[in-house]
Design a protein around this motif. Structure first.
Motif, PDB file in Angstrom:
ATOM      1  N   PRO A 277      40.260 -22.509   1.216  1.00  0.00           N
ATOM      2  CA  PRO A 277      39.176 -23.475   1.432  1.00  0.00           C
ATOM      3  C   PRO A 277      37.890 -22.748   1.814  1.00  0.00           C
TER       4      PRO A 277
ATOM      5  N   THR B 184      34.609 -27.372   2.182  1.00  0.00           N
ATOM      6  CA  THR B 184      35.879 -28.092   2.246  1.00  0.00           C
ATOM      7  C   THR B 184      36.233 -28.436   3.681  1.00  0.00           C
TER       8      THR B 184
ATOM      9  N   THR C  53      37.477 -29.207  -3.549  1.00  0.00           N
ATOM     10  CA  THR C  53      36.341 -29.527  -2.693  1.00  0.00           C
ATOM     11  C   THR C  53      35.726 -30.861  -3.090  1.00  0.00           C
TER      12      THR C  53
ATOM     13  N   SER D 180      37.966 -33.459  -1.724  1.00  0.00           N
ATOM     14  CA  SER D 180      37.771 -33.566  -0.276  1.00  0.00           C
ATOM     15  C   SER D 180      36.534 -34.398   0.035  1.00  0.00           C
TER      16      SER D 180
END
Length: 232
Positions: A112, A116, A83, A86
């Motif tokens: 996820p 995310t 995350t 991301s």
């Protein structure tokens, strides 16, 4: 066999603090690689802090390299580190890399979360990949995850950029039906979608709905509504 000492919670906290207090991203990287063997046995906080520090410095490629290095250590990256990576892609508007991270997570069975997905959707929006952002939203809806107003706002924003005013209105209605009170952001995005679609009356209806729901419009909201009325 040589055993790698595990980080205790207190030492993990100290390492996280050291990373957070680093004066620049180069020092963060030095700390990260100096403790790479230990990071594989720690909780996710130190690695996530290092990746986030690179993201804040605009060093998205370095953030991904840290993630890859962690994957080559004694354990695979988890949800928190993915995350954070991301988020680095989102800040740098790297939508291809953000989507690749989502695919990787699914391959290694790391599910996820909403954050995310939201970062990936935002990456796609910034990269003008409106349909990809909407596809992610539909994937999120089909999952067991609970969507929130921020994700709905991102999806409505994608509809606005793609010129899909009817879909934007439908999503706004869905947001209301989910008992999540929309704020000015999704309303403004929906009104902008009406502007693009030359739907002045729908834009005025949304302004009226905002007043009824005590949602305060801003200058962007009013400007979009005025332009929608002028072009209808």
């Amino acid at each position: 066999m040589h055993e790698i000492p595990e980080l205790t919670r207190s030492s993990s906290s100290r390492l996280t603090a050291e990373i957070n207090n680093a004066v620049n991203w180069l020092l963060v990287i030095e700390i990260f690689y100096s403790n790479l063997d230990l990071l594989g046995h720690a909780d996710a906080r130190p690695a996530s802090a290092a990746i986030s520090a690179c993201a804040k410095a605009g060093q998205w490629l370095q953030a991904l390299r840290l993630l890859r290095a962690l994957g080559q250590s004694s354990c695979l990256p988890g949800l928190i580190t993915y995350t954070a990576a991301s988020g680095a892609c989102e800040k740098a508007e790297k939508w291809k890399q953000a989507l690749q991270l989502l695919r990787e997570m699914k391959l290694i069975h790391v599910l996820p979360n909403v954050v995310t997905y939201s970062a990936a959707m935002s990456s796609c929006q910034k990269g003008e990949q409106w349909q990809r952002a909407l596809n992610l939203f539909h994937d999120l809806q089909a999952s067991s995850l609970v969507t929130d107003a921020i994700v709905y706002g991102a999806a409505i924003g994608a509809c606005e950029k793609a010129g899909r005013w009817q879909q934007a209105l439908d999503l706004l209605t869905d947001l209301e039906l989910e008992t999540m009170k929309p704020d000015v952001i999704p309303y403004t995005a929906a009104i902008c979608a009406c502007e693009r679609g030359k739907q002045g009356q729908h834009a005025l209806n949304l302004l009226s709905d905002m007043r009824l729901r005590a949602v305060r419009a801003n200058v962007f909201t009013y400007t979009a509504a005025m332009r929608a009325v002028e072009t209808r």
